[in-house]
Design an enzyme around this catalytic site. Structure first.
Site, PDB file in Angstrom:
ATOM      1  N   LYS A 287       0.845  -1.195   0.000  1.00 45.26           N
ATOM      2  CA  LYS A 287       0.000   0.000   0.000  1.00 45.26           C
ATOM      3  C   LYS A 287       0.881   1.247   0.000  1.00 45.26           C
ATOM      4  CE  LYS A 287      -3.882  -1.849   2.758  1.00 45.26           C
ATOM      5  NZ  LYS A 287      -4.947  -1.730   1.743  1.00 45.26           N
ATOM      6  N   ARG A 361     -10.035 -11.829   2.103  1.00 46.69           N
ATOM      7  CA  ARG A 361     -10.870 -12.892   1.551  1.00 46.69           C
ATOM      8  C   ARG A 361     -10.169 -14.248   1.611  1.00 46.69           C
ATOM      9  NH1 ARG A 361     -11.438  -9.569  -3.919  1.00 46.69           N
ATOM     10  NH2 ARG A 361     -11.482  -7.947  -2.344  1.00 46.69           N
TER      11      ARG A 361
HETATM   12  N1  BES Z   1      -8.013  -3.966   4.639  1.00 47.82           N
HETATM   13  C1  BES Z   1      -8.260  -3.536   3.312  1.00 47.82           C
HETATM   14  C2  BES Z   1      -9.606  -2.835   3.161  1.00 47.82           C
HETATM   15  C3  BES Z   1      -9.743  -1.516   3.874  1.00 47.82           C
HETATM   16  C4  BES Z   1      -9.320  -0.357   3.253  1.00 47.82           C
HETATM   17  C5  BES Z   1     -10.303  -1.445   5.128  1.00 47.82           C
HETATM   18  C6  BES Z   1      -9.442   0.858   3.910  1.00 47.82           C
HETATM   19  C7  BES Z   1     -10.436  -0.230   5.762  1.00 47.82           C
HETATM   20  C8  BES Z   1      -9.998   0.922   5.156  1.00 47.82           C
HETATM   21  C9  BES Z   1      -8.242  -4.727   2.368  1.00 47.82           C
HETATM   22  O1  BES Z   1      -7.410  -5.771   2.701  1.00 47.82           O
HETATM   23  C10 BES Z   1      -7.748  -4.225   1.046  1.00 47.82           C
HETATM   24  O2  BES Z   1      -6.638  -3.852   0.962  1.00 47.82           O
HETATM   25  N2  BES Z   1      -8.631  -4.258   0.046  1.00 47.82           N
HETATM   26  C11 BES Z   1      -8.307  -3.827  -1.264  1.00 47.82           C
HETATM   27  C12 BES Z   1      -8.799  -4.888  -2.186  1.00 47.82           C
HETATM   28  C13 BES Z   1      -8.350  -4.745  -3.590  1.00 47.82           C
HETATM   29  C14 BES Z   1      -6.860  -4.983  -3.690  1.00 47.82           C
HETATM   30  C15 BES Z   1      -9.119  -5.737  -4.438  1.00 47.82           C
HETATM   31  C16 BES Z   1      -9.012  -2.506  -1.509  1.00 47.82           C
HETATM   32  O3  BES Z   1     -10.133  -2.321  -1.022  1.00 47.82           O
HETATM   33  O4  BES Z   1      -8.407  -1.644  -2.156  1.00 47.82           O
HETATM   34 MN    MN Z   2      -5.416  -5.529   2.012  1.00 47.38          MN
END
Ligand code: BES
Ligand code: MN
Ligand code: ZN
Length: 526
Positions: A287, A361
Site C-alpha cells: 500500500k 478474503r
Molecule cells: N483492509 C483492506 C480494506 C480496507 C481499506 C479497510 C481501507 C479499511 C480501510 C483490504 O485488505 C484491502 O486492501 N482491500 C483492497 C482490495 C483490492 C486490492 C481488491 C481494496 O479495497 O483496495
Molecule cells: Mn489488504
C-alpha cells in the site's frame, strides 16, 4: 481485571438505575436533554419539579441551547440540588416518538455524548426520558459506551490514571425486574463494545496473531467459553493455505482461534467468522504510505467476533455460537506470497493470488470452510474487507450481503440495535470476474462494485448443507445460509467523536449481532 498483553487494564463504569428524588442525587453533573423542535429548543421530559423545569426551559434560547445533537452546555447547579453542575445535552430533532418525542438511538447517542464530553467528572446522573424499559436501556447503553478512553500508551502516570466517568446513574421511576435486566444487558453489551475498541486501538507493535490469541484465552478464563488455537505448525498440517499464504511474509506467524459458547439446549447454532489481519501493509502489493496508516484496524472483524462471544456468554443466551478468528499479519518479505502464486484454501479449492492486498478474503475463506465443517445453521462473516465499502456506503453505514433472509434479519436487528447496516446485492456477473487461467479462481475481481465482488468470492467457499436436496435448482438452497458484513469504514472513526462513538475503534456491529442472536431465542419460543 482483564488486561491486554499486560498493557491495557480494562475499564468499566458502574451503571445504576436511581429512582430517588432528583434533588438528592449527588453527582458531579446532572444531565437534562434538549431537542430541536420546529419552533426552537425543547426541554425533554425530566424529573425536575415543575418550577425548576420551567426555569430551565424558559432560558434555553437565551443560553444558546439549540437541541442539536452533541451540543453540551454546563450551567451552575440549581439551589436545593446536590449535584454540582447542571448539564444540557442536545438530542437532535424531535421525531415524534411517544414518551419524549425522540428515538431510543437519539437517547443512546445523547447519553453517550454527555458522558464522553464530561470525561473529567467522576460521576454523572442522567435525567433523560426514561419512562419505558427501552428508554432506560438506551440511556444506560449509550452512557456506558460513551465512558471510554485509551490512555494506555501514554507515558505519564497522570495520563494513565485519568479514567472516563466511572459512576453513571440513570434516573428513572421504573424499578421492576425488567428494568434491572435491561440495565444488566446494556452494561454487558457496552462492555463488549469497549473491549472491541481496545483491541482495535492497540498498536500492531503489541497486537499480532499470537498475542491476540493469548488475549482471547486470557479473557475467556473464568467464563464458560471454550477456546482452541491453531499455531502455524497445526495450520500447515491441516492445510490452511489462506492463513499461511497471507501470514507467510511476517515473522509473527498466523493463528486460527475457535471460541465456543455451548449452552445445554441451544435453539440454533450460528458460526461467526472474523477477519483478523493485525496489520495490513498490502504485502508485496504494498500500500502507499497514507493508505497504510489505520491498517491496524484490519483485525476489527475478529475483535467483533470475540466481543460478541464474550457478550453471549455473559448473557448466557441459549444459542450455540462458534467464533472463528482468522489471524495473520500481511507483510512483504522474501517469504511473503507473490502475486501469481497459487495457494490451496482449507478444504482444497485453489486460488491464484493476483494482488496480495486482497488478503482478507483468503484468510476468511479458510475460516468459512472450517466453520462450515460443523454444519451450523448459519455462517456470518465480519470483516474490514474493502475500501469499496466506503465508496458505496460512506463511513457510518455497514454493508450486508449474502442469503436474502439472513441478510434481512441482520439489517432488521441493526435497526432494533440503533446501528446502521444496509443490505446490498451480489450481482450475477460478480463471480466471473474471478475466473483464473490456472487455478479455481483468482483473488481479484472487477474494480467496480468491489464490496459486492468480494462477497461473490467468499460465497464460493460456503460449504454445502448436509441433507440438502441435491436436485434443488436454487444454489442458495444447497449451501449453508451465509451472510457477509463489511465494516471497513464504520469500524474506525478517523473524524471527530460524536454521540457514544469515540475517535479510533468504534465497536460497530457488536450490538447488531447480539440483537440478532437474542432474536433467534425469541423466534424459537424461548
Ligand atoms: N483492509 C483492506 C480494506 C480496507 C481499506 C479497510 C481501507 C479499511 C480501510 C483490504 O485488505 C484491502 O486492501 N482491500 C483492497 C482490495 C483490492 C486490492 C481488491 C481494496 O479495497 O483496495
Ligand atoms: Mn489488504
Ligand atoms: Zn485488509
Amino acid at each position: 481485571m482483564d488486561s491486554i498483553g499486560g498493557v491495557i487494564n480494562e475499564f468499566s463504569p458502574s451503571v445504576t438505575a436511581v429512582s430517588s428524588a432528583v434533588e438528592k442525587v449527588d453527582a458531579d453533573a446532572l444531565v437534562l436533554g434538549v431537542a430541536k423542535g420546529p419552533e426552537g429548543p425543547v426541554l425533554l421530559p425530566n424529573p425536575l419539579a415543575d418550577k425548576a423545569a420551567k426555569g430551565v426551559a424558559d432560558s434555553l434560547s437565551a443560553l444558546g441551547a439549540s437541541g442539536a445533537a452533541d451540543q453540551l452546555l454546563r450551567l451552575p447547579g440549581v439551589d436545593g440540588f446536590k449535584s454540582e453542575t447542571l448539564v444540557l445535552i442536545g438530542t437532535g430533532e424531535l421525531t415524534g416518538e411517544p414518551d419524549g418525542g425522540v428515538s431510543a438511538e437519539a437517547l443512546r447517542r445523547a447519553a453517550g455524548s454527555a458522558v464522553r464530553q464530561l470525561g473529567s467528572a467522576s460521576s454523572v446522573a442522567l435525567a433523560l426520558p426514561a419512562a419505558t424499559v427501552e428508554q432506560v436501556s438506551a440511556v444506560a447503553e449509550g452512557a456506558a459506551m460513551g465512558a471510554y478512553s485509551f490512555p494506555h500508551f501514554k507515558s505519564s502516570e497522570e495520563a494513565k490514571k485519568k479514567t472516563p466517568v466511572a459512576e453513571i446513574s440513570v434516573l428513572t421511576p421504573l424499578k421492576d425486574k425488567h428494568t434491572k435486566a435491561a440495565l444488566q444487558r446494556a452494561t454487558t453489551v457496552a462492555g463488549a463494545v469497549r473491549a472491541v475498541r481496545d483491541l482495535v486501538n492497540t498498536p500492531p507493535s503489541h497486537l499480532y496473531p499470537e498475542s491476540f490469541a493469548d488475549i482471547v484465552k486470557e479473557q475467556a478464563k473464568g467464563t464458560k467459553l471454550k477456546v482452541k488455537v491453531w499455531d502455524e505448525a497445526q495450520l500447515a498440517k491441516e492445510g490452511f493455505g489462506g492463513l499461511l499464504g497471507v501470514g507467510g511474509g511476517s515473522s509473527r506467524k498466523p493463528r486460527l482461534v475457535r471460541i465456543e459458547h455451548s449452552p445445554s439446549k441451544p435453539v440454533a447454532h450460528i458460526s461467526l467468522v472474523g477477519k483478523g489481519i493485525t496489520f495490513d501493509s498490502g504485502g508485496l502489493s504494498l500500500k502507499p504510505a497514507n493508505a497504510m496508516t489505520t491498517m491496524k484496524l484490519d483485525m476489527a472483524g475478529a475483535a467483533t467476533v470475540a466481543g460478541v462471544l464474550r457478550a453471549v456468554a455473559e448473557l448466557d443466551l441459549p444459542v450455540k455460537v462458534t467464533g472463528w478468528l482468522c489471524l495473520a499479519e500481511n507483510m512483504p518479505s522474501d517469504t511473503a506470497q507473490r502475486p501469481e502464486d497459487v495457494i490451496t484454501i482449507y478444504g482444497g479449492k485453489t486460488v491464484e493470488v493476483l494482488n496480495t492486498d486482497a488478503e482478507g478474503r483468503l484468510v476468511l475463506a479458510d475460516g468459512i470452510v472450517a466453520a462450515g465443517e460443523e454444519q451450523p445453521d448459519a455462517i456470518i462473516d465480519v470483516a474490514t474487507l474493502t475500501g469499496a465499502q466506503m465508496i458505496a456506503l460512506g463511513l457510518r453505514t455497514v454493508g450486508v450481503m449474502g442469503n436474502e433472509d439472513l441478510r434481512e434479519d441482520l439489517v432488521e436487528a441493526s435497526q432494533d440495535a440503533g446501528e446502521s447496516h444496509w443490505g446490498m446485492p451480489i450481482p450475477e456477473e460478480a463471480r466471473s470476474g474471478f475466473d483464473s487461467e490456472v487455478a479455481d479462481l483468482t483473488n481479484l475481481g472487477a474494480r467496480e462494485g468491489g464490496m459486492l465482488n468480494a462477497a461473490a468470492f467468499l460465497r464460493e467457499f460456503v460449504p454445502e448443507r448436509e441433507g440438502a436436496d441435491p436436485k434443488a435448482l436454487d444454489p442458495e438452497a444447497k449451501r449453508i445460509p451465509w451472510a457477509h458484513i463489511d465494516i471497513a469504514g464504520p469500524a474506525f472513526n478517523e473524524k471527530g467523536a460524536y454521540g457514544y462513538t469515540p475517535k479510533g475503534g468504534t465497536g460497530v456491529t457488536v450490538r447488531t449481532l447480539v440483537t440478532y442472536l437474542e432474536g433467534l431465542t425469541q423466534q424459537r419460543g424461548r
